[in-house]
Design a protein around this motif. Structure first.
Motif, mmCIF file in Angstrom:
data_model
loop_
_atom_site.group_PDB
_atom_site.id
_atom_site.type_symbol
_atom_site.label_atom_id
_atom_site.label_comp_id
_atom_site.label_asym_id
_atom_site.label_seq_id
_atom_site.Cartn_x
_atom_site.Cartn_y
_atom_site.Cartn_z
ATOM 1 N N GLU A 255 38.285 44.474 43.650
ATOM 2 C CA GLU A 255 38.925 44.109 44.914
ATOM 3 C C GLU A 255 40.056 43.114 44.685
ATOM 4 O OE1 GLU A 255 36.145 42.863 47.900
ATOM 5 O OE2 GLU A 255 35.094 44.787 47.874
ATOM 6 N N ILE A 256 39.864 42.203 43.740
ATOM 7 C CA ILE A 256 40.924 41.248 43.409
ATOM 8 C C ILE A 256 42.098 41.994 42.784
ATOM 9 C CG2 ILE A 256 41.534 39.276 41.934
ATOM 10 C CD1 ILE A 256 38.547 38.345 42.397
ATOM 11 N N ARG A 257 41.805 42.885 41.840
ATOM 12 C CA ARG A 257 42.868 43.668 41.216
ATOM 13 C C ARG A 257 43.608 44.519 42.238
ATOM 14 N NH1 ARG A 257 42.917 48.927 40.082
ATOM 15 N NH2 ARG A 257 40.664 48.926 40.088
ATOM 16 N N ASN A 258 42.881 45.041 43.217
ATOM 17 C CA ASN A 258 43.498 45.873 44.253
ATOM 18 C C ASN A 258 44.213 45.063 45.327
ATOM 19 O OD1 ASN A 258 42.677 48.275 43.069
ATOM 20 N ND2 ASN A 258 40.755 48.339 44.192
ATOM 21 N N GLY A 259 44.110 43.729 45.255
ATOM 22 C CA GLY A 259 44.835 42.874 46.190
ATOM 23 C C GLY A 259 44.170 42.716 47.542
ATOM 24 N N ASN A 260 42.843 42.826 47.592
ATOM 25 C CA ASN A 260 42.124 42.614 48.847
ATOM 26 C C ASN A 260 42.273 41.144 49.250
ATOM 27 O OD1 ASN A 260 39.782 41.680 50.471
ATOM 28 N ND2 ASN A 260 39.202 43.837 50.371
ATOM 29 N N LEU A 261 42.999 40.917 50.339
ATOM 30 C CA LEU A 261 43.351 39.550 50.734
ATOM 31 C C LEU A 261 42.125 38.689 50.984
ATOM 32 C CD1 LEU A 261 45.506 37.451 51.344
ATOM 33 C CD2 LEU A 261 45.597 38.327 53.689
ATOM 34 N N LYS A 262 41.125 39.210 51.690
ATOM 35 C CA LYS A 262 39.937 38.391 51.981
ATOM 36 C C LYS A 262 39.225 37.974 50.699
ATOM 37 C CE LYS A 262 39.044 39.809 56.633
ATOM 38 N NZ LYS A 262 38.153 39.577 57.704
#
Length: 157
Positions: free
Chosen positions: A99-106
Motif C-alpha cells: 500500500e505504501i509502494r502504491n501510494g495509498n495516502l491513508k
C-alpha cells in the motif's frame, strides 16, 4: 454527505502537507540533496523513506536497493524499512508495504504519524537521560564515566 468527504479530503491534504514539511525539515538538516514533493510518490520506492528513517533513528536501514527497478524491489525496500522499525519496538502492524509502494495516502500518513511519534519518544528519552546526567553531576560534583557513556550512546542513536 458530500461535505464529510470534502472535509476528510481537506484533513488528509493538511496532514500530507504537515508530514511533508516535517520530513523535509530532517532531510534538509541532514544535507540530503533530495526532498519530498509528493509524499505518496517520493517514498514509494523505499529509498527516500529509508533515508528519513536513518536520519530519525540515527542508524542505517540495511538491505536497501538504492536504485530499485521493479515494483518487487521497491516493495522489498519498504518492507526493510518496516522491519527495521518493528525491530526497534515501533508498532507497524496494519501497515502494508504494498500500500505504501502504491501510494495509498491513508497508509502513508499512518506511517508518518508513527515516525513522528517515534522521533518524539526518542527526544523525550534523550531529555530524560540528559536530566539524569545533570542530576548525577549536581549530586556528586562530577559526572561518572558510565553516565557520560550513556549520554554519548543516546546522542549517537
Amino acid at each position: 454527505m458530500a461535505p464529510i468527504v470534502d472535509g476528510d479530503r481537506c484533513e488528509e491534504d493538511e496532514k500530507n502537507t504537515i508530514y511533508t514539511d516535517w520530513a523535509n525539515h530532517y532531510l534538509a538538516r541532514s544535507g540530503c540533496p533530495r526532498l519530498i514533493k509528493d509524499l505518496t510518490v517520493d517514498i514509494a520506492d523505499g529509498v527516500l523513506l529509508a533515508e528519513i528513517i536513518q536520519i530519525i533513528a540515527n542508524e542505517k536501514v540495511a538491505d536497501i536497493n538504492g536504485s530499485p527497478r521493479s515494483q518487487s524491489q521497491m516493495t522489498e525496500n519498504v518492507d526493510a524499512c518496516l522491519s527495521f522499525l518493528d525491530a526497534r519496538g515501533v508498532n507497524v502492524q496494519g501497515l502494508s508495504s504494498e500500500e505504501i509502494r502504491n501510494g495509498n495516502l491513508k497508509t502513508v500518513l499512518g506511517l508518518f504519524f508513527i515516525l513522528s511519534r517515534y522521533k518524539q519518544q526518542q527526544q523525550h528519552q534523550q531529555q530524560y537521560y540528559q536530566s539524569l546526567v545533570e542530576l548525577t553531576h549536581q549530586t556528586t560534583g562530577a559526572a561518572p564515566v558510565s553516565s557520560l557513556k550513556t549520554q554519548q550512546e543516546m546522542q549517537s542513536r
